[in-house]
Design a protein around this motif. Structure first.
Motif, mmCIF file in Angstrom:
data_model
loop_
_atom_site.group_PDB
_atom_site.id
_atom_site.type_symbol
_atom_site.label_atom_id
_atom_site.label_comp_id
_atom_site.label_asym_id
_atom_site.label_seq_id
_atom_site.Cartn_x
_atom_site.Cartn_y
_atom_site.Cartn_z
ATOM 1 N N VAL A 102 0.655 -1.127 0.234
ATOM 2 C CA VAL A 102 0.053 -0.243 -0.196
ATOM 3 C C VAL A 102 0.798 1.480 -0.143
ATOM 4 N N ASP A 103 1.133 1.678 -1.176
ATOM 5 C CA ASP A 103 1.639 2.810 -1.425
ATOM 6 C C ASP A 103 1.288 3.946 -0.470
ATOM 7 N N ILE A 104 1.855 5.100 0.115
ATOM 8 C CA ILE A 104 0.974 6.159 1.156
ATOM 9 C C ILE A 104 1.560 7.225 0.655
ATOM 10 N N THR A 105 1.998 6.946 -0.869
ATOM 11 C CA THR A 105 3.947 8.569 -1.075
ATOM 12 C C THR A 105 2.994 9.893 -1.943
ATOM 13 N N GLY A 106 1.906 9.395 -1.900
ATOM 14 C CA GLY A 106 0.576 10.174 -2.019
ATOM 15 C C GLY A 106 -0.062 10.905 -1.490
ATOM 16 N N LEU A 107 0.000 10.597 -0.365
ATOM 17 C CA LEU A 107 -0.851 11.641 0.873
ATOM 18 C C LEU A 107 0.610 12.682 1.778
ATOM 19 N N ARG A 108 -0.045 13.974 0.538
ATOM 20 C CA ARG A 108 1.463 14.622 0.505
ATOM 21 C C ARG A 108 0.947 15.694 1.879
ATOM 22 N N ASP A 109 -0.326 15.427 2.402
ATOM 23 C CA ASP A 109 -0.702 15.899 4.142
ATOM 24 C C ASP A 109 0.703 15.566 5.112
ATOM 25 N N LEU A 110 1.048 14.467 5.042
ATOM 26 C CA LEU A 110 2.082 13.671 5.626
ATOM 27 C C LEU A 110 2.829 13.862 6.099
ATOM 28 N N ALA A 111 3.473 14.554 4.665
ATOM 29 C CA ALA A 111 4.993 15.023 4.741
ATOM 30 C C ALA A 111 5.157 16.597 5.278
ATOM 31 N N ALA A 112 4.067 16.902 5.996
ATOM 32 C CA ALA A 112 4.546 18.624 6.401
ATOM 33 C C ALA A 112 5.115 18.612 7.491
ATOM 34 N N ILE A 113 5.757 19.482 8.000
ATOM 35 C CA ILE A 113 7.186 20.180 8.933
ATOM 36 C C ILE A 113 5.901 21.560 9.063
ATOM 37 N N GLU A 114 6.057 21.671 10.402
ATOM 38 C CA GLU A 114 4.739 22.545 11.039
ATOM 39 C C GLU A 114 4.782 23.060 12.703
ATOM 40 N N MET A 115 5.658 23.806 12.980
ATOM 41 C CA MET A 115 5.477 24.169 14.122
ATOM 42 C C MET A 115 3.731 24.188 15.178
ATOM 43 N N LYS A 116 3.650 23.406 16.224
ATOM 44 C CA LYS A 116 2.384 23.436 16.847
ATOM 45 C C LYS A 116 2.431 23.310 18.289
ATOM 46 N N PRO A 117 1.794 23.825 19.206
ATOM 47 C CA PRO A 117 1.858 23.880 20.218
ATOM 48 C C PRO A 117 2.533 22.970 21.442
ATOM 49 N N ALA A 118 2.540 21.629 20.601
ATOM 50 C CA ALA A 118 3.676 20.350 21.755
ATOM 51 C C ALA A 118 5.103 20.996 21.451
ATOM 52 N N GLY A 119 5.373 21.434 19.949
ATOM 53 C CA GLY A 119 6.593 21.359 19.244
ATOM 54 C C GLY A 119 6.576 21.505 18.551
ATOM 55 N N LEU A 120 8.051 21.125 17.615
ATOM 56 C CA LEU A 120 8.188 20.817 16.101
ATOM 57 C C LEU A 120 7.076 19.953 15.911
ATOM 58 N N CYS A 121 6.387 19.401 14.105
ATOM 59 C CA CYS A 121 5.630 18.131 14.342
ATOM 60 C C CYS A 121 6.915 17.969 12.673
ATOM 61 N N ILE A 122 6.363 17.079 12.137
ATOM 62 C CA ILE A 122 7.018 16.308 11.714
ATOM 63 C C ILE A 122 6.875 15.223 10.753
ATOM 64 N N GLY A 123 5.798 15.518 9.479
ATOM 65 C CA GLY A 123 4.647 14.182 9.178
ATOM 66 C C GLY A 123 5.612 13.042 8.900
ATOM 67 N N ALA A 124 4.869 12.048 8.807
ATOM 68 C CA ALA A 124 6.098 10.880 8.321
ATOM 69 C C ALA A 124 6.249 11.034 7.327
ATOM 70 N N LEU A 125 5.962 11.232 6.102
ATOM 71 C CA LEU A 125 6.616 11.079 4.828
ATOM 72 C C LEU A 125 7.468 12.201 4.739
ATOM 73 N N ALA A 126 7.858 12.801 6.035
ATOM 74 C CA ALA A 126 9.291 14.134 5.167
ATOM 75 C C ALA A 126 10.293 13.214 5.029
ATOM 76 N N THR A 127 11.333 13.287 3.969
ATOM 77 C CA THR A 127 12.234 12.295 3.342
ATOM 78 C C THR A 127 12.825 12.874 4.400
ATOM 79 N N HIS A 128 14.170 12.115 4.306
ATOM 80 C CA HIS A 128 15.990 12.704 5.079
ATOM 81 C C HIS A 128 16.561 13.872 4.526
#
Ligand code: FAD
Length: 268
Positions: free
Chosen positions: A50-76
């Motif tokens: 099941v290829d999930i790489t099209g779910l681009r929302d999961l690649a976001a890197i953004e500040m949230k109240p709890a700290g920096l939130c890095i999406g699972a699909l962010a690449t190295h």
């Protein structure tokens, strides 16, 4: 060797991804940098990728109240280039420099690395040192698990059937350091150290030192390097690998601790 035959589906939405990963024999495909070699070596036999790489929302890197939130699909590579990561999760910014080689870094993802839970990988040790929060998504919502409870054993995590790793929240700390010894730049660590200092004290985690990333709570409590190095003998029982005995790895862990000590012990 060639991979065994399997079906392939690319999810167009999270809802579709949950439908697909609920099917028997389904396995999530992210960057494929660990999964595809393991198929080629016939170490995994999924019926459906099941290829999930099209779910681009999961690649976001953004500040949230709890700290920096890095999406699972962010690449190295994305993580290495991100100014937000450099500013708000500097331990990740240091660690990513040691992860693999450019071709792999362009496809391999944060989520894939944590879900795989290779004990020699850098991100699991970083997540444990920071006690980051792993966000697991399922059809009905989300579940949050601290890194301390996420890594269960060798290549084993708390991800349940029907869940996918959606993001990781990294808390901010006062100081941090990541150091690693590897045979060549970009190889998995022989041993690596992720250390942080925050208002609640020091936390030191190692990669390459056990079946999971390993915390060194006794060493973290000590106030002198000599005492911390002695305490490390109780914290770590690193398994030997093909090239290094357990004693060599423990020695190398002490070397890394001495290199990290200035950062970890500086007065506030
Ligand atoms: P995939 O290979 O697609 O998947 C890996 C596993 O995670 C699979 O079981 C898959 O089902 C599962 N998975 C993937 N994403 C999710 C998700 N979002 N939710 C739930 N499950 C998921 N890594 C290091 O850390 N350090 C190194 O030095 C290093 N060196 C490498 C050298 C080589 C030559 C190679 C081939 C790889 C190396 N890697 C290294 C591994 C690399 O970082 C991988 O990219 C990473 O481990 C897996 O990420 P991926 O996105 O490719 O995951």
């Amino acid at each position: 060797m060639k991979a065994p035959s399997f079906a392939y589906a690319k999810a167009k939405s999270l809802a579709e991804a949950f439908d697909l990963i609920g099917r028997p024999g389904a396995k999530i495909l992210a960057g494929g940098q660990s999964l595809i070699p393991s198929l080629n070596m016939r170490l995994a036999h999924p019926d459906l990728l099941v290829d999930i790489t099209g779910l681009r929302d999961l690649a976001a890197i953004e500040m949230k109240p709890a700290g920096l939130c890095i999406g699972a699909l962010a690449t190295h590579s994305q993580i290495a280039r991100s100014e937000l990561v450099a500013r708000h999760a500097p331990l990740m910014a240091e660690a990513v420099k040691h992860v693999a080689h450019p071709a792999i870094r362009n496809r391999g993802t944060l989520g894939g690395s944590l879900a795989l839970a290779d004990p020699a990988a850098e991100y699991p040790a970083v997540a444990l040192a920071l006690n980051a929060t792993i966000v697991l998504a399922h059809r009905r919502g989300e579940r949050r698990v601290s890194a301390e409870h996420f890594f269960k054993g060798l290549f084993d995590t708390d991800i349940r059937p029907g869940e996918l790793l959606a993001a990781v929240e990294f808390p901010q700390v006062e100081r941090c350091v990541f150091l690693e010894l590897a045979r060549r730049q970009g190889d998995y660590a022989i041993i690596g150290l992720a250390g942080v200092v925050s208002a609640s004290g020091k936390r030191i985690a190692f990669c390459g030192a056990g079946g999971t990333p390993v915390l060194a709570p006794r060493a973290a409590k000590e106030s002198t390097l000599e005492a911390a190095q002695r305490a490390l003998e109780k914290d770590l029982q690193p398994p030997a690998d093909l090239y290094h005995s357990s004693a060599t790895k423990l020695h190398l862990a002490k070397v890394l601790l001495s290199r990290a000590w200035n950062t970890l012990s500086k007065p506030h």
